[in-house]
Enzyme design. Sequence first.
Site, PDB file in Angstrom:
ATOM      1  N   LYS A  20       0.842  -1.197   0.000  1.00  0.00           N
ATOM      2  CA  LYS A  20       0.000   0.000   0.000  1.00  0.00           C
ATOM      3  C   LYS A  20       0.885   1.258   0.000  1.00  0.00           C
ATOM      4  O   LYS A  20       2.111   1.169   0.233  1.00  0.00           O
ATOM      5  CB  LYS A  20      -0.933  -0.064   1.210  1.00  0.00           C
ATOM      6  CG  LYS A  20      -1.909  -1.267   1.148  1.00  0.00           C
ATOM      7  CD  LYS A  20      -2.784  -1.353   2.402  1.00  0.00           C
ATOM      8  CE  LYS A  20      -3.771  -2.507   2.315  1.00  0.00           C
ATOM      9  NZ  LYS A  20      -4.629  -2.590   3.542  1.00  0.00           N
ATOM     10  N   HIS A 126      -1.637  -5.618   1.414  1.00  0.00           N
ATOM     11  CA  HIS A 126      -2.892  -6.344   1.176  1.00  0.00           C
ATOM     12  C   HIS A 126      -2.572  -7.757   0.707  1.00  0.00           C
ATOM     13  O   HIS A 126      -1.617  -7.974  -0.023  1.00  0.00           O
ATOM     14  CB  HIS A 126      -3.710  -5.652   0.076  1.00  0.00           C
ATOM     15  CG  HIS A 126      -4.810  -6.529  -0.467  1.00  0.00           C
ATOM     16  ND1 HIS A 126      -6.040  -6.656   0.154  1.00  0.00           N
ATOM     17  CD2 HIS A 126      -4.839  -7.362  -1.543  1.00  0.00           C
ATOM     18  CE1 HIS A 126      -6.775  -7.520  -0.538  1.00  0.00           C
ATOM     19  NE2 HIS A 126      -6.080  -7.967  -1.566  1.00  0.00           N
ATOM     20  N   GLU A 137      -8.860 -10.563  -8.047  1.00  0.00           N
ATOM     21  CA  GLU A 137      -8.040  -9.368  -7.843  1.00  0.00           C
ATOM     22  C   GLU A 137      -6.884  -9.297  -8.842  1.00  0.00           C
ATOM     23  O   GLU A 137      -6.579  -8.204  -9.344  1.00  0.00           O
ATOM     24  CB  GLU A 137      -7.532  -9.349  -6.391  1.00  0.00           C
ATOM     25  CG  GLU A 137      -8.684  -9.123  -5.405  1.00  0.00           C
ATOM     26  CD  GLU A 137      -8.316  -9.344  -3.948  1.00  0.00           C
ATOM     27  OE1 GLU A 137      -7.132  -9.642  -3.653  1.00  0.00           O
ATOM     28  OE2 GLU A 137      -9.220  -9.238  -3.086  1.00  0.00           O
TER      29      GLU A 137
HETATM   30  P1  IDP Z   1      -7.472  -7.363   5.465  1.00  0.00           P
HETATM   31  O1  IDP Z   1      -6.681  -6.336   4.691  1.00  0.00           O
HETATM   32  O2  IDP Z   1      -6.670  -7.904   6.624  1.00  0.00           O
HETATM   33  O3  IDP Z   1      -8.033  -8.479   4.585  1.00  0.00           O
HETATM   34  P2  IDP Z   1     -10.187  -6.265   5.604  1.00  0.00           P
HETATM   35  O4  IDP Z   1     -11.126  -6.483   6.723  1.00  0.00           O
HETATM   36  O5  IDP Z   1     -10.446  -6.972   4.309  1.00  0.00           O
HETATM   37  O6  IDP Z   1      -8.706  -6.623   6.152  1.00  0.00           O
HETATM   38  O7  IDP Z   1     -10.092  -4.714   5.352  1.00  0.00           O
HETATM   39  C1  IDP Z   1      -9.441  -4.213   4.203  1.00  0.00           C
HETATM   40  C2  IDP Z   1      -8.620  -3.020   4.594  1.00  0.00           C
HETATM   41  O8  IDP Z   1      -9.480  -1.977   5.039  1.00  0.00           O
HETATM   42  C3  IDP Z   1      -7.660  -3.239   5.776  1.00  0.00           C
HETATM   43  O9  IDP Z   1      -6.447  -3.862   5.414  1.00  0.00           O
HETATM   44  C4  IDP Z   1      -7.455  -1.808   6.252  1.00  0.00           C
HETATM   45  O10 IDP Z   1      -6.550  -1.108   5.388  1.00  0.00           O
HETATM   46  C5  IDP Z   1      -8.843  -1.214   6.065  1.00  0.00           C
HETATM   47  N1  IDP Z   1      -9.634  -1.324   7.292  1.00  0.00           N
HETATM   48  C6  IDP Z   1     -10.306  -2.409   7.749  1.00  0.00           C
HETATM   49  N2  IDP Z   1     -10.915  -2.135   8.912  1.00  0.00           N
HETATM   50  C7  IDP Z   1     -10.622  -0.846   9.198  1.00  0.00           C
HETATM   51  C8  IDP Z   1     -10.959   0.022  10.291  1.00  0.00           C
HETATM   52  O11 IDP Z   1     -11.650  -0.349  11.246  1.00  0.00           O
HETATM   53  N3  IDP Z   1     -10.451   1.291  10.227  1.00  0.00           N
HETATM   54  C9  IDP Z   1      -9.682   1.729   9.202  1.00  0.00           C
HETATM   55  N4  IDP Z   1      -9.348   0.948   8.162  1.00  0.00           N
HETATM   56  C10 IDP Z   1      -9.810  -0.330   8.159  1.00  0.00           C
HETATM   57 MG    MG Z   2      -9.519  -8.367   3.093  1.00  0.00          MG
END
Ligand code: IDP
Ligand code: MG
Length: 160
Positions: A20, A126, A137
């Site tokens: 990122k 990510h 993706e």
């Molecule tokens: P992941 O990246 O571990 O798969 P996801 O739940 O898919 O997590 O969320 C995607 C991305 O969204 C996270 O990596 C993070 O950058 C952002 N994100 C998720 N939850 C939050 C939050 O509560 N606050 C701010 N950003 C969040």
């Molecule tokens: Mg995710």
Amino acid sequence: QKCACFLVASEVEQTYIMIKPDGVQRGLVGEIISRFEKKGFLLKGLKLFQCPKDLAQEHYKDLKERPFFPNLIDYITSGPVVCMAWEGDGVVASARKLIGATNPLQAEPGTIRGDLAVQTGRNVVHGSDSPDNGKREIGLWFKEGELAQWESVQTPWLIE
Ligand code: IDP
Ligand code: MG
């Protein structure tokens, strides 16, 4: 020798990994790529890329109702990202383990987020959460011809 560069639907599992904008700005590109290289997965695609807003929205479409969604889109489009496709048996789940928990404060030491980040909103990397999403993706972020078809000389020393 024919050019063997296609965007092929590989039989082998693939995952989409992305450094990122915070990871790029903080000079962590080499460190993060190195973790996947050293583990023994095969790099199939790699580029530095400025993500347009509509692609970020499509990539994270499952999160569009979440309160942090606008900030997430601003974050992902705030500077260049490094897009990667990695291949190998079990690569999706293994990459998620190498990356660590979404919240870097809960991510185990030894993981990328556990070692290199402090906040969910700046968690540096990510990784796809399923083989189907890996395919989806990679199809979103890479164009035809951007994935390389190659074999690593290390393969016989990694896989019996
Ligand atoms: P992941 O990246 O571990 O798969 P996801 O739940 O898919 O997590 O969320 C995607 C991305 O969204 C996270 O990596 C993070 O950058 C952002 N994100 C998720 N939850 C939050 C939050 O509560 N606050 C701010 N950003 C969040
Ligand atoms: Mg995710």
